[in-house]
Design a protein around this motif. Structure first.
Motif, PDB file in Angstrom:
ATOM      1  N   LYS A  20      40.492  24.014 -21.829  1.00 15.22           N
ATOM      2  CA  LYS A  20      40.649  25.439 -22.111  1.00 15.22           C
ATOM      3  C   LYS A  20      40.550  26.257 -20.827  1.00 15.22           C
ATOM      4  O   LYS A  20      39.895  25.857 -19.869  1.00 15.22           O
ATOM      5  CB  LYS A  20      39.570  25.915 -23.087  1.00 15.22           C
ATOM      6  CG  LYS A  20      39.619  25.225 -24.436  1.00 15.22           C
ATOM      7  CD  LYS A  20      40.840  25.634 -25.211  1.00 15.22           C
ATOM      8  CE  LYS A  20      40.837  25.019 -26.594  1.00 15.22           C
ATOM      9  NZ  LYS A  20      42.137  25.130 -27.241  1.00 15.22           N
ATOM     10  N   LEU A  26      40.542  33.822 -17.204  1.00 14.40           N
ATOM     11  CA  LEU A  26      41.502  34.604 -17.984  1.00 14.40           C
ATOM     12  C   LEU A  26      41.319  36.090 -17.685  1.00 14.40           C
ATOM     13  O   LEU A  26      42.303  36.832 -17.552  1.00 14.40           O
ATOM     14  CB  LEU A  26      41.342  34.327 -19.474  1.00 14.40           C
ATOM     15  CG  LEU A  26      42.294  35.082 -20.400  1.00 14.40           C
ATOM     16  CD1 LEU A  26      43.754  34.790 -20.082  1.00 14.40           C
ATOM     17  CD2 LEU A  26      41.976  34.749 -21.858  1.00 14.40           C
ATOM     18  N   VAL A  49      47.389  37.735 -26.058  1.00  9.17           N
ATOM     19  CA  VAL A  49      46.778  36.493 -25.582  1.00  9.17           C
ATOM     20  C   VAL A  49      46.641  35.550 -26.771  1.00  9.17           C
ATOM     21  O   VAL A  49      46.089  35.915 -27.802  1.00  9.17           O
ATOM     22  CB  VAL A  49      45.399  36.762 -24.937  1.00  9.17           C
ATOM     23  CG1 VAL A  49      44.749  35.450 -24.492  1.00  9.17           C
ATOM     24  CG2 VAL A  49      45.539  37.724 -23.761  1.00  9.17           C
ATOM     25  N   GLN A  51      45.226  31.798 -27.810  1.00  9.44           N
ATOM     26  CA  GLN A  51      44.380  30.686 -27.375  1.00  9.44           C
ATOM     27  C   GLN A  51      43.981  29.757 -28.514  1.00  9.44           C
ATOM     28  O   GLN A  51      43.652  28.603 -28.279  1.00  9.44           O
ATOM     29  CB  GLN A  51      43.092  31.208 -26.742  1.00  9.44           C
ATOM     30  CG  GLN A  51      43.281  31.995 -25.480  1.00  9.44           C
ATOM     31  CD  GLN A  51      41.956  32.528 -24.990  1.00  9.44           C
ATOM     32  OE1 GLN A  51      41.386  33.435 -25.584  1.00  9.44           O
ATOM     33  NE2 GLN A  51      41.465  31.960 -23.913  1.00  9.44           N
ATOM     34  N   CYS A  70      46.844  27.926 -23.576  1.00 11.93           N
ATOM     35  CA  CYS A  70      46.792  29.388 -23.591  1.00 11.93           C
ATOM     36  C   CYS A  70      48.177  29.933 -23.270  1.00 11.93           C
ATOM     37  O   CYS A  70      48.917  29.353 -22.463  1.00 11.93           O
ATOM     38  CB  CYS A  70      45.781  29.878 -22.546  1.00 11.93           C
ATOM     39  SG  CYS A  70      45.614  31.673 -22.411  1.00 11.93           S
TER      40      CYS A  70
END
Length: 172
Positions: A20, A26, A49, A51, A70
């Motif tokens: 991740k 991020l 965004v 994820q 992502c």
């Protein structure tokens, strides 16, 4: 790292690990998009965004995700983008592209890899992510840790045209 070294390090990553993207990394990427210049400082960029596993599955219905953990769907608010008065060119797509470039280079500076995607189904993105009519999806930036060997930073010497083929001075 100086700018050209960073720019040459960045490559189009088409295979990712499952790791991740850390929230702080991020955050740096999103901040880079926030400070990007836009026409008349209108800031029409709108970023979605993605994820979660469910979100990435929805994205996979719109485009290839290459296993990235992502994605940032980069959109332009057409009701806020600046329009050039001489030919009515609305530059929301240009603003979104500048934002994407800033985020892509910020990701590279954080040790992350990216892929800029324009091959997607706009109406599918609109439907899957609930985009209002005035929000135009412009591109998608995949973000994550690349799997495999990164592209050689010196590849540009072989793959890019020389400046003499792309630059003119004073007159075309």
């Amino acid at each position: 790292m100086d700018f050209l070294t960073l720019a040459k390090k960045r490559y189009a990553c088409r295979k990712y690990t499952a790791a991740k993207v850390e929230p702080e990394k991020l955050g740096v990427i999103l901040e880079a998009g926030r400070v990007a210049p836009t026409g008349a400082n209108r800031q029409p960029q709108r970023l979605v965004v993605v994820q979660s596993q469910e979100g990435m599955e929805r994205l996979a219905r719109c485009t290839r995700d290459f296993g990235a953990p992502c994605a940032i769907i980069v959109c332009a608010d057409t009701s806020e983008a600046w329009t050039r008065k001489y030919d009515d060119k609305m530059i929301g797509d240009i603003d979104a592209s500048i934002v994407t470039d800033h985020m892509m280079l910020a990701a590279a500076s954080q040790g992350l890899d990216t892929l800029w995607i324009c091959m997607f189904k706009p109406e599918a993105v609109r439907e899957e992510f609930g985009l209002p009519d005035n929000i135009e999806p412009v591109n998608i930036l995949l973000v994550g840790y690349g799997a495999g060997i990164p592209a050689d930073p010196n590849r540009h010497d072989m793959l890019r045209k020389p400046l003499s083929e792309t630059v003119v001075y004073e007159h075309f």
